[in-house]
Every structure is written in C-alpha cells, then in structure tokens.
Enzyme design. Structure first.
Site, PDB file in Angstrom:
ATOM      1  N   ASP A   1      22.922 -14.144  15.086  1.00  0.00           N
ATOM      2  CA  ASP A   1      22.681 -14.523  16.521  1.00  0.00           C
ATOM      3  C   ASP A   1      22.086 -13.405  17.294  1.00  0.00           C
ATOM      4  O   ASP A   1      21.869 -12.252  16.702  1.00  0.00           O
ATOM      5  CB  ASP A   1      24.149 -14.608  17.127  1.00  0.00           C
TER       6      ASP A   1
ATOM      7  N   ASP B   1      28.509 -19.635  17.872  1.00  0.00           N
ATOM      8  CA  ASP B   1      28.200 -19.388  16.773  1.00  0.00           C
ATOM      9  C   ASP B   1      29.134 -19.653  15.523  1.00  0.00           C
ATOM     10  O   ASP B   1      29.066 -19.538  14.511  1.00  0.00           O
ATOM     11  CB  ASP B   1      27.872 -17.650  16.481  1.00  0.00           C
TER      12      ASP B   1
ATOM     13  N   ASP C   1      28.681 -13.453  17.633  1.00  0.00           N
ATOM     14  CA  ASP C   1      29.945 -13.134  18.367  1.00  0.00           C
ATOM     15  C   ASP C   1      30.442 -14.121  19.310  1.00  0.00           C
ATOM     16  O   ASP C   1      31.508 -13.902  19.761  1.00  0.00           O
ATOM     17  CB  ASP C   1      29.534 -11.772  19.052  1.00  0.00           C
TER      18      ASP C   1
END
EC number: 7.6.2.1
Lengths: 1208, 351
Positions: free
Chosen positions: A436, A875, A871
């Site tokens: 990410d 995700d 995080d």
C-alpha cells in the site's frame, strides 16, 4: 433553516450546538422506505421493549445476553473439540490408529509405549491451545466486565457490567467510552441529539462519524430523570452482518418513526466529542453487528508445511510399500510352515497350533494381519513429534521476532508482533511484495510544506521527492548539500507543518505586496474546514480533531501563519488574527451558514460564512481540475502562475489544492439556502444529485487565491529498505488509491522508478474514450475501454519482447479503471505476463477489492509467495488474500493489524523481518524438517532391517520404551534447538549480502533434491548401523566371560549407535554452536546412557529385557564401546566427505558468506565490495540500480566491466 | 503542544535505553539480552581444509591402532568348530533325517576334535544353531516372565499359547521358548579321561537372581502330546536351571551360539577330544545346522576378526581421504565467492 436558532431550553443545554446543519450529506433524514414494509416479517422479527427489559413480553423474546465469548473452546468442549482438531492432521490420525491397534494382538510392541508419546505430543499441543484460549478468555472477561451506566428504573442510572445488559435496557454512555452493545441513539448532550462516533475498530477509519437521534426522542429525553416513565417499542431487522444498513421502526406514544443506521450506535465504536448519549440496547452480544461481522481470519499455511505434508504422504507411501513387501514375504514364509507329511518345518513355532496371525493354513490372512502390524512397526518412519516440534519452534521464533529490539518503534512504543506463528519460514521465501502507499510507504502525516499565493510561490522546504529528483536529474553534489542544509534547519518540528519561508512567517506576510490576498488565503485556511478545535485548558494551546490529516495540516498551517482557529460554536467559527491596522491580535467570529462537504465526485469543499462585517462569503478549496474551471473571468489573475506552481508541486510529489472564494449576494444566498435545505430534507432517491446540482450552481465564478501543497511524507528509511529488498531480488508492487501523478512521484522518491526506465502507462484517459464517456452508452464505453486496455497491454508486451535480453528496465503503471478490465479472466494472463516482465508495477486509483484481486492474481498466477503490506482498512482484503499479510501498526487504526499475520510499526522493518528473520526461519525450518526425516529414517530403517532378519515376523529390534522414547527424548531437543537458534549467517551478513535471500525464494534449502539427499543419508546411516552392529556381534561371543549377545544386546548396541549418529550428524550439520546446542546435543546422548541405567535398574517386570542390560552386559564389554565408536564414525563419513567437498568446491551462497566471514575478509571493504559485486545481480530497482545505471550511462567501458562481473 | 512530543519522546527514549529505569517504565520496548536478540556467543565451525584433513588424520591415527589391537585380540582366541548335524546321522538315515531324529533310535554319536593351539582355561563350550528363528515374534512373545519369577503368578499364561496348560493346569515354564529347549548333550573326554564341563555360571547373573524364581519349580513341563525339546528336573528351581535360562534369553539373529558350559582345564596343542553327544534336537526339518564350538575368549570376546579388519580398513580409508583432500585442495584452489555456481545468477533475471 431547521433549528437555526437555539431553542431556549434548560440552562445546561445552552452551550450545545446544532452541528447537524453543517453536515449536509451524512445526516440524511430517515424515511419509510420499502424495507420498512418488511418489518414483522421474516428477517425483521426483532421487537425491543425499550426501558422494560424485564417485562413478561420482553422475557418471552428471550434474546441472548450481552456476554461475548471469543474463545474457541469452553471448559466442556475443550477436550472433544481440540482432540478432534488434533486428529484432523493425517499424521496424528495415523498415530491414533496405530495407538488403537496397539491395544490389539496385532501390536508388535506394548500399548502403553505406543500411546505414551502420542499422549505427550497431543497434550503438548493441547496445552498450547489451552493457554492461547485462556488468554482470549482473559480478554473476554475484561471486556464483559466493563462498566456502563444502565437505567435502573425511576430515573436512576446505575453502573452495571457489560455482560449483564439486556435487550431493551437504557444506557448512558459518556465521552470516550465504547458502546457496550448496538444501541438506538435516543438523545445526546447536543440538542439536536447528534453525536460523534469513532469507528476505528470497525472499519479502521479514524475520522469521526456523525450519528443523529430522532427528534421525537431527543426532545423528550434530556436527563436521567426523563427516563422514569419512558416507554417505546422498536421493531426491527434480525441480527445481520451489514454494518451500513439498519431497518426498523420506533413506536412512541402511538406514533411510528422510521429508524435507519443513522440512529444506531454500533458496539466497539467509541463516543467522541460528545459529553454523553442515551441509548436503548437493540442488539446484544453475538447479535451485534460487529461480532456478526467478525470472521476468523483465513488460516494460512506455509509452503514449507504444505510440502512437508507431501513428504509425509511420501513416507506413508514408503511405509505401506515396505509393509506390503514385508507382508508378502511373511505370508510366503508362514505358508512354508505348513504341515507337510505330518511334519512341520519350523516346529518350534508350533505352526500347527497357531492363531490367525501366524497360521500357515491361512497364510494370506496372516499376511494381511501382518500388514497392520508392520504399519505400526514402521510408524517410526513418520516423526510423531514433527508437528508439535515445529509448533514449539515457531512459537519460539515468533518470540524472537516480537522481542527484536531492531524492530521496535520508539515513537509509538510498538514492537513487532507476530500474530500467527504459522508463517515464519514463509517470510524467507517472499517473491513479490504488494505494498500500500499511504501510511505504508508514506507516514500518512500530511505536512503543509508549500503554497502559492497570488502567483507567488512560498515555502522553501525540500521534499524527499525533490531530493530524489535532484539526484535523478544528475544534480551536482553542491545542490545536494544545499538541500540537506535546508532540511536540517527544520529541526524543531510541528506536526503537520514543515513550512519555512521568512517572507510570510512571523507576521512578515503583511509586508508582501499582495498582503490582502495573503490575508484572504490564510483566513480561508482557518475557516473552510470541518475540524473541531480542542483547547488545552492548562497551556491554552489548541489542537484539532479533523476528518483527514490534510485538513488538520491546513488548520495547523493557518495557526502558524497567525490565524488561529480556536472555537467552533453553534453557528460560528472563531479565530484570532493579526489586525493589519492595529498590529494586534484580535478575535474574529464568522457565522457559519452552510458547509458544502467534500466527496470524491465533487473533489472540493466549501463553506458559506458571514464575516464580521456582515458580508456573505463562499470559501472553497478543491482539486485543480475542478477548481480552475469554476473561476470567474476576473478571478483568473494568477491562474497561469498558480497552474505552473501546482504542476511543480505535483512533480515534487505533493498533494495540491486550489483555494478560491467569492462574495455572495444576499438574495442569491437566500435562494440557495432555501433550495439547499429543501434538497437536504428531501427523501427522494435523487437527493444527492439534487444537492450536487444546487451546490454546483453556487460554487461558480470564484476568485483564485492560490494553492496549497501538502507533503505525504515517505517513512523513514523507505528508500534504503526498498533498495535492499530489490537487491534481495524481491519484486515490489505498489497498489495505491492515489492518483497516478502522486503514485509516480512516490515511485521516484522511493527508487521504484528511475529516469531511464521505460514507463508503460496503461489508462483510459484517451480522447476517444473520454468523448465516448460524454456521449455514449454504458456498454459502448465498456467495450471500447476493454479493447483499449487489451491493446495497451499487448503493445507493452511487444515492447518488452523487443527489448529482449537487454537489461533495459520497464515500469508498468496502470490505473484503477484499466485495472478493472485487466483483471478480467481473459485478459489477466496478459496483464500478469506484462507485469512480471516489468521491474516495477504501480497500480493507482485501485479499490480495496482490486488490491485483493491483484494480490490473488500474483499469488495464483506466479505460484510464488506474495507478501502484502498495508495499514488501513482498505488493505484488509489484500492482507488476507496474500500468503503473508503484514500490517503496519501505524495511525490508521487497528483494522489492518487485526487481519494481518505479522504487524510491524514501520515499513523499513520489513528489511529485518524478511532478510534476517525470514531467512533464518526459513533455513531453520527447512533444515529442521530435513533432519527430522533423516533421523526417523535412520531409526526406522534399522527397525525394518532387523525385522527382515526375523523372517518379517514383526519383531522390533528394540525394547518398547526405546522405541517410543526415541522421538521424544533422545533426538527431539537438538532438532528443536536447531529450529530455534541456528544461524547459517549472522544478521550483519544477511544485510550485507541481501542476495542470500534468494535461497528462500528459489527454495533451494527445501528442494526435493535436498530432502531426498537427507533421506538417503539416513538410509545409508541405517545400513551402516545395522550391518556393522550385526557383523561385529555376529558370533555373539560378546565379552571375555564367554557370554553371548542376545536380542537385547544387539538392540542396545544398535540403539546406542543410532543415538550417537543422529546427534553427531546434527552437530555436523549446524553452523552455530552456542551453549544451548552443546547442552542439548551432548545432553541427549548422555541422557540415553542415564536412561538406560535408570530404566535398567527398575524391576524386571517393567524393564523386561532391558533389565540391567547396560550395567551388567553392555558397559563392561569393550566390544560394545568399540562397536559404538566404529559405527558412529563410519556412519558419518559419507556425509562428512560430501559436506567437505560441497562446502569447499560447490558452496551455496550462505556457505560462501561463511567462508568470507571465516577468512576474515569481511573487514576489508574492498574485498567485500568485490564479492558483493560478483554476487549482485543486475537489479533494476532501488538506488543501487540507479547509481549503477548512472555509471553505465557515463562511461561505455563500465558496461563491459559490468558484463564481465555478471559473467555473461 | 502535543505535536511536539514525538521528537522529544524519541530523545527521551534514546536516553532511556541507556538508563531503562527512567520514565518509560510501561514501555513495550523489548528488553535487550544477547539471548533474545539472538546474539549469543557461538562457535561457528566450518569445514576448512585444515579441519577436514586433520579430522581424517585423527580418525586414521586412532582407528589403525585400535584395529591392530582388536585383530590381535581376535587372533589370540582359539576356536574349534565342529558341525555335526549331518555327521551324526547314520548314512543310512540321511535320506530322511527328520524321521531319524523323531524316531526312537539311539541318537548317540561320537566326534573327535583336535586342539590346534594351546587353549587356556576357561574354555567355553557352545552350541551353535543356524537358521533357527529364535527372534520370530511368535516365538519371542511366547513366554510368561511373571510366571518364571514367582510361584503365585504361575497362572499367568496368556502369552504362552499354545504351550500354556496341560489339562487345565498351567505349564511351568510355559510357552514355546521353554518348550523347544535345546536338548543335545555333550560329554567330553580327553585321552579317555572325562573332561569336566561346568554347567554352572553360564547364565547372566541378573537373569538368575531376578528373572527366574528360586522357588519356582517346573510343572507339567513337556507333558503334552508332542514333546518339544529337553525336559526339566521338577525338583530343581528354575533359577538353577541354567540351560533353560540361557535358552530363554532369545538370540538376536537366526544364527546364534549359546553357552553350554565351561571347561576349567587348559587344553594343549594336539590334544584330541572325544565328544560323545546325544543328537536329540531336531534342526533337520528346517535345514538348520548344528555346531559344537569350543572357544577361549579374549578381552574383546570371541573370535571375530570383523571389528579389527573394519577398524583397519576405515583407518586406512581415512588416511587415503586425508591425502586425497590435501591433493584436491592444492590442485584446485577455490575461487572465493564465485557466484557462477548460483543458478539464479546465470540468468540475468528480474527485469
């Protein structure tokens, strides 16, 4: 405007705000929609008697209590359930079957000695399960015993434990408390009964959500005593998983009101910025939406374990094959014993009077029975303690990961946390990292760093990206130094603000030529937002609670510029500013009339305020593409300059927003306000479009003020980490929701992209598609888009093929829209081919779903190990889909961490996690499993060979207890120590030679070659042990007293040899001897002798043929010791020779590093550099590659040298 | 200002790592120890040429003398082996040995042994059986240890089938092992002087004392319709029936020797020993050989060159290996850190 003026309510309510009116979207009015007609029907049967949970009617409903249980087992179910879990493992089941069979006459050994190790192993695992569950139980107890105020009748609220809540209870929840169950919001400390809720535990979003109770209830219920006679009836849906929908009706005094999710406060979310709320319990315990939602995370198993299962099946195959062969021979030999001519051959076996197991008349039957006996006897081929040992080892490894001081993040006080220990060794095999961006590569802390006001650019802060770019464009070292100086000067930092420019700081802005524009700009920053200030009572400092970090950065920036926003009231925004005339700080209060909120389609937010001169102002900020087109003709004074600056900012990886305003005519506003409120109040389906249209009309003819630039900072050490990972040959994909430009910039900053890389950009921004989007129908667009994507993919592939073997690198950048098509079944293969051919892959504008899909595609498409790191709640899908999910325990809540397998605090720890822990765990587990099978084959084959010499009658060579304790006592500890402590290469060298990591990616330490090699080694050892012992004790004149060696002496000698050989083999195989290894290896051997003595000293009815065998027979006989010495050395020679040759002449990579360490060259930087150069493969990502590329560019002959080094 | 704290707390923490008792008591910071950080002092041996060569040399230096000593010990042992299974059957009966052995004819048989070398006492007398599966599972299990140990357990005969009882009365000792007790007997004489064979002290002491009861007497032994092997004197307790005790300790392999007795006089080179043996035991049905063995022992036991030769061979091989490795290391010095062995490095991968 509804509730525009505060009602003259009771005194204590005066301070309350009607904040509901600043939210135009979220506080939609509930209405009876179609769903409500279902109430009372199936799926909508719940009836809640508010405030009378104990009434007979409520009792009859008998809804579950609020007790929540997250444990896997209860006291009652622990044994059956965990046992069942245990025996689902095929190896354990096999041992259970052999254990049960050992109770029958089939057994070649005693039942106790067969069942005891099984019991030990099973109970060890069960104890582990039990402890884990006990911890969960403790958590449950903590949660269930939390206190909440519950209405106790007569208007009195009393503290009660969460678990005692019943459906229908009225609770009062105070600020910063969690909601104990799903509540119906009745009223709050705000007069319009709104409240702020933090849903971090539900969706990971940190921004506050607004909930609003019904006016019908909020007007009635303002204080505790109001609940004395309150009665209401809620009919609503049954418990379900949908967090965003609630359907119900409230019957209050003969009237019915519709209820929506807007009135529901979900368990596990938190009350924020609101003094208190009253709520009625609707769903309790396991009926609550959050618990309905909680699914067990998918249990993942590592590749190694899956391969291990295959080995176990192979061993089963081997066992069955051997049993089969043995049975046939046994059957034949038994048939030979038939009575022939009134005579029997082996008369001493009395075959004429045999039971079924040995009956020559029924030899086939006996052979079949023997098959089972043999399967039991050969069970020593399958290491019973393998699973439990691996589990122990992995738990210990996880402890090491958790305790690693190098992965502890001081700032947030967070150590690394291995949430599952299943995947440790998988960490050493990662092929592709899917990352990410926001919060993972970047800090997710926005810093106001630059702005452009009135066409002048301010702010001298240098971003990471700019620095990277300076290097990228071959900037002179001088520039570099310059940059560093500037960065260093920003040392005393304020969160969210990294702006340095003396022209505007400290009030200097008043001397700028365009001071009035600057003033408007800063005021806009101070006013146009939805942040809520919190004043620290002691220091008077103001901090802000904002929906997004961007917004917080703006308010902070305004404060730092001297426009301190400090209070938000009912309908006003107060801020202090420097008065141009007096030069003193004065307070200004702007009346806040409307907030036109931000959303992703509008890409802008505005407020309408009346300033303290009574002027109506529309203040607006938004993305450049939507804002520039809304400027008035006379408002474009600085457009060109601003546009230029914005482009520069975007280039520097900054997020930009355009700020603009206009003055609003009174009449126009009245007209707008009327329409706007009507639209807000409307319940029709197109309410949102309606609001969009109205606001759209208002936000026009704006006057440009300038632009802001906010940096999404890269986390510490990210470029270095990425470089190391690239060196290790790990591919890194970035999946982000950001727009393409930002993503590309971050790509440059983090060295994932570099200048001479060919960028293959796939998007749907072609004019053709754009024009289609304006005119065409849905299907046409789709068709054209798909075609376009396929075309672009194929063009990319062609490009890739063209470049052939040249080291030219490609980067693939694809946006979310194209990704939708690229992930379709027919196309995804092409996409994957292209993507794997590229050095870097960046997917921008991708949704959480797409992230997960991409992860799945990589995982299943390449068959390699994938690691996803992220995080945020967006995700989660990706983390669960990937082979390993790593959560960043950062600021965006716990959702990612909760669904991750391993949580770390910073992206850069990934380096240590993978290169050091991953490699270690991988090589440990791989060696450990190989060794496990080695030792069991060594042992098992001796059993088999001996049985062959008893005409396959199923007679074991060893005493029952020797057999059963082999795996438990005499060989298990060293192998566990190997799995926990061994280090082929120290951490320092793991960093120094990242390519070492490829051993795991290529899985060369657990290749079939190595596994079979170890098995063969075991086989050879067993042959040596059996035949040498047999030969040296052949004539069986065993000692000087003329005694002969019986079964027990041959068995004891062979067993001694096995114990020595497997332990010495371990000592030879490991490369890291600490005191632990010494203790367990030599201890295991010593323990064998001690055991032999103790066991031999026990009463003969227990020790049977091992009675005094050591002290009386073995120990005094030199031949025993000579045989042992000879056999153990001889059995190890083949391995020793192999290892010597291999180590010296065909070293594996880790062995090369061992040589380097050993030969002490590691301190010679030139030498190490040379070795590293030789072993570095031409990476294309990371700054090393960048440097290499620049070298390549600068001088032709370097290229030649490089080729030499690579050894083409 | 709260936003200032990160940097200051980081500084405090940095200081805190020096002095852990400082403010951050509740910190989750892992405690530093060499153990948890996996930095334990360790010895990291690798197989350097020096190690490899010296290991092989040490092995050969130890093994060769050991081999020589063992070989000498084995050579010291004088062993007379006489196979008599066929020889003791009258030529006329050799076509059907089993019938002969099961018949009622006189099984007496005379053998003459010549002492090849001086034999110091004690000289051990063994019988050796071949192709006799004393280690067959059915056979091994067919005994009752508790019954052998004490009288009160004489009914524990479950494991002994089919030789468990006789007419409802337990057989002591029960089971196939006891039932098939070896019953050839040897009477030795030298120059017509009987040569005493001491049959005491041939069993393991622990067996005599703890496994075979002093007050357990044979009962109903060999009373069944088929007699297996030897009979036992019901007057002598099992602990004194040393032949039985020796026989009951089952052999490991189908070829085995068992101690018959000891001759406690020296035999001289060239002595001829007359053996009068009763050839009772049926090994003919399974083509098993029977041998009579007279042997002295050394400190290493009986005559077995295997260990000595093995030690010598391996010692020699190790010496050769040491030489070979020396040559190899000299001839083919390794290029350090040569990455061409790494398969993944041959292909410039990754792009």
């Amino acid at each position: 405007m509804a509730g525009g003026t505060p009602s003259p309510g009771p005194g204590r309510r005066r301070r309350r705000l009607h904040l509901s009116k600043i939210y135009s979207y979220t506080c939609g009015k509930s209405s009876f929609k179609e769903d409500h007609s279902n109430i009372g029907g199936p799926g909508f049967s719940r009836v809640v008697y508010c405030n009378e949970p104990g009434s007979p009617a409520a009792e009859r409903r008998n809804y579950a209590g609020n007790y929540v249980r997250s444990t896997k087992y209860t006291v009652a179910s622990f044994f059956p359930k965990s046992l069942f879990e245990q025996f689902r493992r095929v190896a354990n089941f096999y041992f259970l079957v052999t254990g049960v069979l050992s109770l029958t006459d089939l057994s070649p050994y005693g039942a106790v000695s067969a069942l005891l190790p099984l019991a030990l192993v099973i109970s060890a695992t069960m104890v582990k399960e039990g402890i884990e569950d006990w911890r969960r139980k403790q958590q449950d107890i903590e949660v269930n015993n939390r206190k909440v105020k519950v209405h106790d009748g007569n208007g009195i609220f009393r503290q009660e434990e969460w678990s005692n809540l019943r459906v229908g209870d009225i609770v009062r929840v105070e600020k910063d408390e969690f909601f104990p169950a799903d509540l119906l919001l009745l009223s709050s400390s705000y007069e319009d009964s709104i409240c702020y809720v933090e849903t971090m535990n539900l969706d990971g979003e940190t921004n506050l959500k607004v909930k609003q109770g019904l006016e019908a209830t909020s007007s009635l219920l303002n204080q505790d005593s109001d609940f004395k006679d309150f009665k209401a009836l809620v009919r609503c849906e049954d418990p379900n998983v949908n967090l965003y929908v609630f359907v119900g009706t409230l019957a209050l005094e003969e009237e019915r009101f519709p209820l929506s999710i807007q009135q529901i406060l979900l368990r596990d979310s938190k009350l924020r910025n609101t003094e208190y709320v009253y709520g009625a319990v609707v769903f309790t315990g396991h009926d609550t939406k959050v618990i309905q939602n909680s699914t067990d995370p998918p249990s993942k198993r590592s590749r190694i374990e899956r391969k291990m299962d295959k080995i176990i099946y192979l061993m089963f195959g081997l066992v069955f094959l051997m049993s089969f062969v043995g049975s046939i021979i046994f059957g034949v030999e038994t048939r030979e014993d038939k009575v022939k001519n009134g005579r029997t051959e082996r008369w001493y076996l009395k075959p004429d009077d045999a039971d079924i197991f040995f009956d020559p008349e029924r030899a086939p039957m006996a052979a079949i029975y023997h098959f089972f006996t043999a399967v039991m006897l050969y069970s020593y081929f399958i290491p019973i303690s393998l699973y439990v040992s691996i589990e122990i080892v992995k738990v210990l490894q996880s402890i090491f990961i958790n305790r690693d001081i190098h992965m502890y993040y001081e700032e947030t006080d967070k150590p690394a946390q291995a949430r599952t220990s299943n995947l440790n060794e998988e960490l050493g095999m990662v092929d592709t990292i899917l990352s990410d961006k926001t919060g993972t590569l970047t800090c997710n802390s926005m810093e106001f760093i630059k702005c452009s006001i009135a066409g002048t650019a301010y702010g001298r802060g240098i971003t990471e990206v700019e620095r990277a770019m300076a290097v990228r464009s071959g900037g002179s070292p001088l520039v570099n130094e310059d940059l560093d100086v500037v960065v260093d000067s920003s040392a005393p930092k304020i969160k969210g603000f990294n702006f340095v420019d003396e022209r505007v700081m400290n009030g200097n802005w008043v001397r700028q030529p365009q001071a009035s524009v600057l003033q408007k700009f800063f005021r806009l920053l101070a006013v146009c937002h939805t942040a809520i200030p919190e004043t620290d009572e002691e220091t008077g400092n103001v901090s802000y609670e904002a929906e997004s970090p961007d917004e917080a950065a703006f308010v902070v920036a305004a404060r730092e510029f001297g426009f301190e926003f400090f209070n938000r009231t009912q309908n006003g925004i107060s801020f202090r500013e420097l008065d141009l005339a007096s030069g003193e700080k004065i307070e200004r209060v702007y009346r806040l009339l409307n907030v036109l909120e931000f959303n992703s389609t509008r890409k802008r937010m505005s407020v309408i305020v009346r300033d303290d001169d009574g002027k109506l102002l529309l203040l607006s900020k938004g993305a450049d593409n939507v804002m520039f087109e809304r400027l008035a003709k006379h408002g474009r004074q600085f457009e060109a300059k601003t546009q230029e600056h914005v482009n520069q900012y975007a280039d520097a990886g900054l997020r930009t927003l355009i700020l603009a305003y206009r003055e609003v005519d009174e009449n126009e506003y009245i007209e707008f306000n009327k329409n706007f409120n009507e639209a807000k109040a409307s319940v029709s389906e197109d309410r949102e479009t309606l609001i969009d249209e109205i606001t759209d009309r208002m936000e026009r003819d704006l006057i440009l003020l300038g632009a802001t630039a906010v940096e999404d900072k890269l986390q510490n050490g990210v470029p270095e980490c990425i470089d190391k990972l690239a060196q290790a040959g790990i591919k890194i994909w970035v999946l982000t929701g950001d727009k393409m430009e930002t993503a590309i910039n971050i790509g440059f900053a983090s060295s994932l992209l570099r200048q001479e890389m060919k960028q293959i950009i796939i998007n749907l921004e072609t004019p053709q598609i754009k024009s289609l989007e304006k005119s065409g129908g849905k299907d046409e667009i789709e068709l054209a888009s798909r075609e376009s994507v396929v075309m672009q993919l194929q063009a990319g592939k062609a490009l890739l093929a063209e470049s052939g073997a040249s080291s030219e690198a490609f980067a693939l950048i694809i946006d979310g829209k194209s990704l939708t098509y690229a992930l379709e079944d027919e196309i995804k293969k092409t996409f994957l081919d292209l993507a794997t051919g590229c050095a870097s892959v960046i997917c921008c504008r991708s949704s959480p779903k797409q992230k997960a899909l991409v992860t799945r595609l990589v995982k299943s498409g390449t068959g390699k190990t994938t690691l996803a790191i992220g995080d945020g709640a967006n995700d989660v899908g990706m983390l669960q889909e990937a082979d390993i999910g790593v959560g960043i325990s950062g600021v965006e809540g716990m959702q990612a961490v909760m669904s991750s397998d391993i949580a770390i605090a910073q992206f850069r720890y990934l380096e240590r996690l993978l290169l050091v822990h991953g490699h270690w765990c991988y090589s440990r587990i791989a060696s450990m499993i190989c060794y496990f099978f080695y030792k069991n084959i060594t042992f098992g084959v001796t059993v088999f060979l001996y049985e062959a010499y008893t005409s396959f009658s199923g007679q074991p060579a060893y005493n029952d207890w020797f057999l059963s304790l082999f795996n438990v006592f005499f060989s298990s500890l060293p192998v566990i120590a190997l799995g926990v402590f061994d280090q082929d290469v120290s951490a320092r060298f793991c960093y120094k030679f990242p390519l070492l990591y490829q051993e795991g990616v290529q899985n060369i330490l657990f290749s079939w070659k190595r596994i079979i090699g170890w098995m063969l080694n075991g086989f050879v050892s067993a042959l040596a042990i059996f035949f040498l012992c047999k030969e040296s004790l052949k004539h069986q004149l065993f000692d000087s007293n003329g005694k002969t060696a019986g079964r027990e002496i041959l068995g004891g000698t062979m067993y001694t040899c096995v114990v020595w050989v497997v332990n010495l083999q371990m000592a030879l195989a490991i490369s890291y001897f600490t005191w632990v290894q010494h203790i367990v290896i030599w201890g295991s051997i010593a323990f064998w002798y001690i055991f032999l003595m103790i066991y031999g000293a026990m009463t003969p009815s227990f020790s049977s043929d091992a009675y005094k065998v050591f002290l009386e027979a073995l120990a005094p006989a030199p031949s025993y010791w000579l045989t042992t010495l000879f056999v153990m050395i001889f059995a190890l020679i083949p391995y020793f020779v192999y290892k010597s040759v291999q180590m010296r002449f065909f070293p594996k990579y880790h062995q090369m590093i061992q040589w380097i360490r050993y030969e002490g060259h590691s301190n010679d930087p030139e030498f190490v550099e040379m070795v590293r150069q030789r072993s570095i493969r031409p990476t294309t990502v990371g700054y090393t590659a960048r440097r290499a590329a620049s070298v390549r560019r600068s001088a032709r002959f370097h290229d030649q040298i490089y080729k030499d080094l690579v050894g083409i | 200002m709260s936003s200032n704290t990160p940097s200051s707390s980081a500084a405090a923490a940095a200081a805190g790592s020096v002095d852990p008792s400082a403010a951050r008591r509740n910190s989750k910071r892992p405690k530093y120890s060499k153990f948890t950080q996996q930095e334990l002092p360790a010895c990291k041996p690798i197989l350097t040429p020096g190690w490899v060569i010296s290991t092989f040399l040490i092995i050969s230096v130890i093994f060769i003398p050991l081999g020589v000593i063992s070989l000498f010990a084995s050579q010291d042992v004088v062993e007379i082996v006489d196979r008599y299974d066929t020889a003791c059957i009258p030529p006329s009966d050799r076509a059907n040995k089993v019938a002969y052995i099961q018949g009622a004819a006189n099984k007496s048989c005379n053998r003459t042994l010549t002492v090849p070398k001086e034999m110091k006492q004690p000289i051990y007398v063994y019988y050796q059986l071949e192709n006799f599966y004393q280690n067959h599972r059915r056979y091994v299990k067919s005994r009752s240890d508790s019954q052998l140990r004490s009288v009160k357990d004489e009914n524990q005969i479950d494991a002994c089938k089919p030789e468990d009882d006789f007419g409802g009365q337990p057989i002591v000792p029960c089971g196939l092992i006891a039932w098939s007790l070896f019953n050839d007997t040897y009477t030795l004489s030298r120059k017509n002087q009987p040569l005493a064979v001491n049959k005491k002290g041939i069993a393991w002491k622990s067996d005599k004392e703890h496994k075979f009861g002093k007050n357990v007497f044979p009962k109903n032994f060999q009373k069944g319709n088929i007699t297996g092997g030897a009979t036992l004197n019901p007057k002598i307790p099992l602990s004194e029936q040393e032949d039985l005790i020796v026989w009951m300790r089952t052999a490991a392999l189908p070829t085995f020797r068992k101690l018959y007795g000891k001759i406690e006089t020296d035999l001289h080179k060239g002595d001829t020993i007359e053996v009068n043996l009763q050839n009772n035991y049926n090994t003919y049905s399974f083509s098993g050989k029977k041998k009579l063995v007279l042997s002295t022992t050394s400190w290493l036991g009986g005559k077995n060159d295997f260990l000595g030769i093995a030690y010598l061979t391996v010692g020699g091989i190790c010496f050769v290996l040491a030489l070979a490795f020396t040559v190899m290391y000299l001839v083919k010095p390794r290029r350090l850190g040569d990455p061409t062995y790494l398969s993944w490095n041959r292909i410039p991968g990754g792009r």
